[in-house]
Design a protein around this motif. Structure first.
Motif, PDB file in Angstrom:
ATOM      1  N   VAL A   1     -20.277  27.474  13.653  1.00 49.84           N
ATOM      2  CA  VAL A   1     -21.211  28.474  14.180  1.00 49.84           C
ATOM      3  C   VAL A   1     -20.515  29.831  14.108  1.00 49.84           C
ATOM      4  CG1 VAL A   1     -22.513  29.216  16.209  1.00 49.84           C
ATOM      5  CG2 VAL A   1     -22.232  26.782  15.731  1.00 49.84           C
ATOM      6  N   PRO A   2     -21.203  30.888  13.672  1.00 42.59           N
ATOM      7  CA  PRO A   2     -20.575  32.203  13.583  1.00 42.59           C
ATOM      8  C   PRO A   2     -19.922  32.618  14.912  1.00 42.59           C
ATOM      9  CG  PRO A   2     -22.709  32.244  12.505  1.00 42.59           C
ATOM     10  CD  PRO A   2     -22.599  30.914  13.181  1.00 42.59           C
ATOM     11  N   GLU A   3     -18.715  33.160  14.813  1.00 45.80           N
ATOM     12  CA  GLU A   3     -17.999  33.610  16.006  1.00 45.80           C
ATOM     13  C   GLU A   3     -18.763  34.756  16.666  1.00 45.80           C
ATOM     14  OE1 GLU A   3     -15.033  32.652  17.372  1.00 45.80           O
ATOM     15  OE2 GLU A   3     -14.833  30.983  15.979  1.00 45.80           O
ATOM     16  N   THR A   4     -18.723  34.772  17.995  1.00 45.34           N
ATOM     17  CA  THR A   4     -19.305  35.872  18.757  1.00 45.34           C
ATOM     18  C   THR A   4     -18.265  36.369  19.756  1.00 45.34           C
ATOM     19  OG1 THR A   4     -20.155  34.478  20.546  1.00 45.34           O
ATOM     20  CG2 THR A   4     -21.568  34.756  18.605  1.00 45.34           C
TER      21      THR A   4
ATOM     22  N   ALA B   1     -26.505  24.958  19.240  1.00 44.21           N
ATOM     23  CA  ALA B   1     -25.239  25.048  18.495  1.00 44.21           C
ATOM     24  C   ALA B   1     -24.324  26.124  19.071  1.00 44.21           C
ATOM     25  CB  ALA B   1     -25.532  25.321  17.017  1.00 44.21           C
ATOM     26  N   GLN B   2     -24.901  27.250  19.481  1.00 43.71           N
ATOM     27  CA  GLN B   2     -24.077  28.336  20.007  1.00 43.71           C
ATOM     28  C   GLN B   2     -23.441  27.962  21.342  1.00 43.71           C
ATOM     29  OE1 GLN B   2     -23.321  31.492  18.434  1.00 43.71           O
ATOM     30  NE2 GLN B   2     -21.760  31.127  19.988  1.00 43.71           N
ATOM     31  N   MET B   3     -24.205  27.283  22.188  1.00 45.27           N
ATOM     32  CA  MET B   3     -23.656  26.860  23.473  1.00 45.27           C
ATOM     33  C   MET B   3     -22.535  25.839  23.269  1.00 45.27           C
ATOM     34  SD  MET B   3     -23.469  27.106  26.685  1.00 45.27           S
ATOM     35  CE  MET B   3     -24.905  28.143  27.043  1.00 45.27           C
ATOM     36  N   GLU B   4     -22.732  24.908  22.337  1.00 46.94           N
ATOM     37  CA  GLU B   4     -21.677  23.942  22.047  1.00 46.94           C
ATOM     38  C   GLU B   4     -20.420  24.654  21.583  1.00 46.94           C
ATOM     39  OE1 GLU B   4     -22.213  20.087  20.162  1.00 46.94           O
ATOM     40  OE2 GLU B   4     -24.335  20.571  19.971  1.00 46.94           O
ATOM     41  N   SER B   5     -20.579  25.652  20.725  1.00 46.41           N
ATOM     42  CA  SER B   5     -19.431  26.415  20.236  1.00 46.41           C
ATOM     43  C   SER B   5     -18.716  27.125  21.382  1.00 46.41           C
ATOM     44  CB  SER B   5     -19.893  27.448  19.195  1.00 46.41           C
ATOM     45  OG  SER B   5     -18.806  28.250  18.762  1.00 46.41           O
TER      46      SER B   5
ATOM     47  N   GLU C   1     -10.241  19.514  15.669  1.00 42.22           N
ATOM     48  CA  GLU C   1     -11.508  19.016  16.199  1.00 42.22           C
ATOM     49  C   GLU C   1     -12.306  20.139  16.863  1.00 42.22           C
ATOM     50  OE1 GLU C   1     -12.810  16.086  15.740  1.00 42.22           O
ATOM     51  OE2 GLU C   1     -11.095  15.205  14.705  1.00 42.22           O
ATOM     52  N   LEU C   2     -11.821  20.638  17.994  1.00 41.82           N
ATOM     53  CA  LEU C   2     -12.594  21.614  18.764  1.00 41.82           C
ATOM     54  C   LEU C   2     -12.872  22.890  17.969  1.00 41.82           C
ATOM     55  CD1 LEU C   2     -10.930  21.263  22.287  1.00 41.82           C
ATOM     56  CD2 LEU C   2     -13.156  20.397  21.567  1.00 41.82           C
ATOM     57  N   LEU C   3     -11.818  23.517  17.437  1.00 41.48           N
ATOM     58  CA  LEU C   3     -12.010  24.803  16.771  1.00 41.48           C
ATOM     59  C   LEU C   3     -12.664  24.655  15.399  1.00 41.48           C
ATOM     60  CD1 LEU C   3      -8.774  26.759  17.753  1.00 41.48           C
ATOM     61  CD2 LEU C   3     -11.070  26.898  18.741  1.00 41.48           C
ATOM     62  N   VAL C   4     -12.421  23.532  14.724  1.00 40.91           N
ATOM     63  CA  VAL C   4     -13.084  23.302  13.439  1.00 40.91           C
ATOM     64  C   VAL C   4     -14.589  23.170  13.640  1.00 40.91           C
ATOM     65  CG1 VAL C   4     -13.404  21.635  11.576  1.00 40.91           C
ATOM     66  CG2 VAL C   4     -11.104  22.309  12.255  1.00 40.91           C
ATOM     67  N   LYS C   5     -14.983  22.372  14.635  1.00 39.71           N
ATOM     68  CA  LYS C   5     -16.408  22.203  14.902  1.00 39.71           C
ATOM     69  C   LYS C   5     -17.030  23.485  15.431  1.00 39.71           C
ATOM     70  CE  LYS C   5     -16.025  17.240  15.668  1.00 39.71           C
ATOM     71  NZ  LYS C   5     -16.037  16.134  16.642  1.00 39.71           N
ATOM     72  N   ALA C   6     -16.272  24.208  16.273  1.00 40.64           N
ATOM     73  CA  ALA C   6     -16.779  25.476  16.800  1.00 40.64           C
ATOM     74  C   ALA C   6     -16.963  26.494  15.682  1.00 40.64           C
ATOM     75  CB  ALA C   6     -15.827  26.025  17.858  1.00 40.64           C
ATOM     76  N   GLY C   7     -16.116  26.402  14.631  1.00 42.49           N
ATOM     77  CA  GLY C   7     -16.174  27.348  13.530  1.00 42.49           C
ATOM     78  C   GLY C   7     -17.397  27.196  12.641  1.00 42.49           C
TER      79      GLY C   7
END
Length: 238
Positions: free
Chosen positions: A214-217, A31-35, A206-212
């Motif tokens: 996962v906790p931001e790093t 999940a983190q790599m996808e984000s 799409e991109l940022l919603v799905k990335a969100g």
């Protein structure tokens, strides 16, 4: 000549889709790599819109711009609604769990292809930057499309998904160039505004919603700006 040039750059995205599929099969991302990938792709797409499409759109008549943007937003909202409906009704047999995503991406590939074709007709330099930016987006979509598939599908059937993405992108480019070659003025302006809205929707909804999810790093945030600077510098050096 324009079609050949557009297709040669589009080949980058076709290859990127297949590479994404191979990566997803060989080294499925967590999940983190996808984000991280989503953040990078979002930065790339925003830079392409800001540096290439919006300056072209800014020079057009305001009513044309508003019309193009409105059509773009309404279209993307419609595609999103279609995706939700398909997933709820579980169409697609083996692909039911991913059918909404796959159909959405397939439609997006056609739209992106037409946009690449139109930008090459309008300004080949702009077309090249947009094609490179979308190749990075398609790399992620190739990963996402394969990851969403059932695990029991064979490798060949999984790789057929990014292959179809690449085919539809190529069809969009070819259709856009052949249908709009020689066309100028309002139709081109509407398509450019439409494309700008569609790509911004892709990033924000799409991109940022799905990335969100996962906790931001610090890494994911940094990758967004790395993606932005990559395209911005490429535009400056082109």
């Amino acid at each position: 000549m324009v079609l050949t040039q557009a297709l040669s750059y589009t080949a980058l995205a076709v290859v990127a889709a297949m590479v994404g599929g191979v990566i997803a099969i060989t080294y499925p991302p967590d999940a983190q790599m996808e984000s991280n990938i989503q953040h990078f792709a979002a930065g790339v797409v925003i830079a392409a819109v800001a540096a290439e499409l919006l300056p072209e759109v800014h020079e057009r008549a305001p009513l044309i711009v508003v019309l193009g943007f409105t059509i773009g937003v309404v279209t993307m909202l419609g595609i999103h609604k279609l995706s939700e409906t398909i997933e709820k009704r579980e169409f697609g047999g083996h692909f039911a769990s991913a059918s909404g995503l796959l159909i959405t991406v397939c439609i997006d590939m056609l739209i992106d292809g037409v946009l690449i074709g139109v930008t090459f007709l309008n300004n080949p330099d702009t077309g090249a930057i947009i094609a490179v930016a979308l190749a990075i987006e398609v790399l992620f979509l190739g990963v996402a499309g394969v990851v969403a598939l059932p695990n029991d599908l064979g490798v060949a059937r999984k790789l057929a998904v990014p292959a179809v993405f690449g085919l539809l992108l190529t069809v969009g480019v070819t259709g856009g160039v052949l249908a709009l070659d020689g066309v100028t003025g309002a139709p081109i302006a509407i398509i450019l505004a439409f494309g700008s809205a569609a790509l911004l929707y892709l990033v924000t909804e799409e991109l940022l919603v799905k990335a969100g999810k996962v906790p931001e790093t610090p890494v994911s945030t940094t990758l967004f700006f790395v993606g932005f600077l990559t395209i911005f510098l490429l535009d400056m050096l082109h």
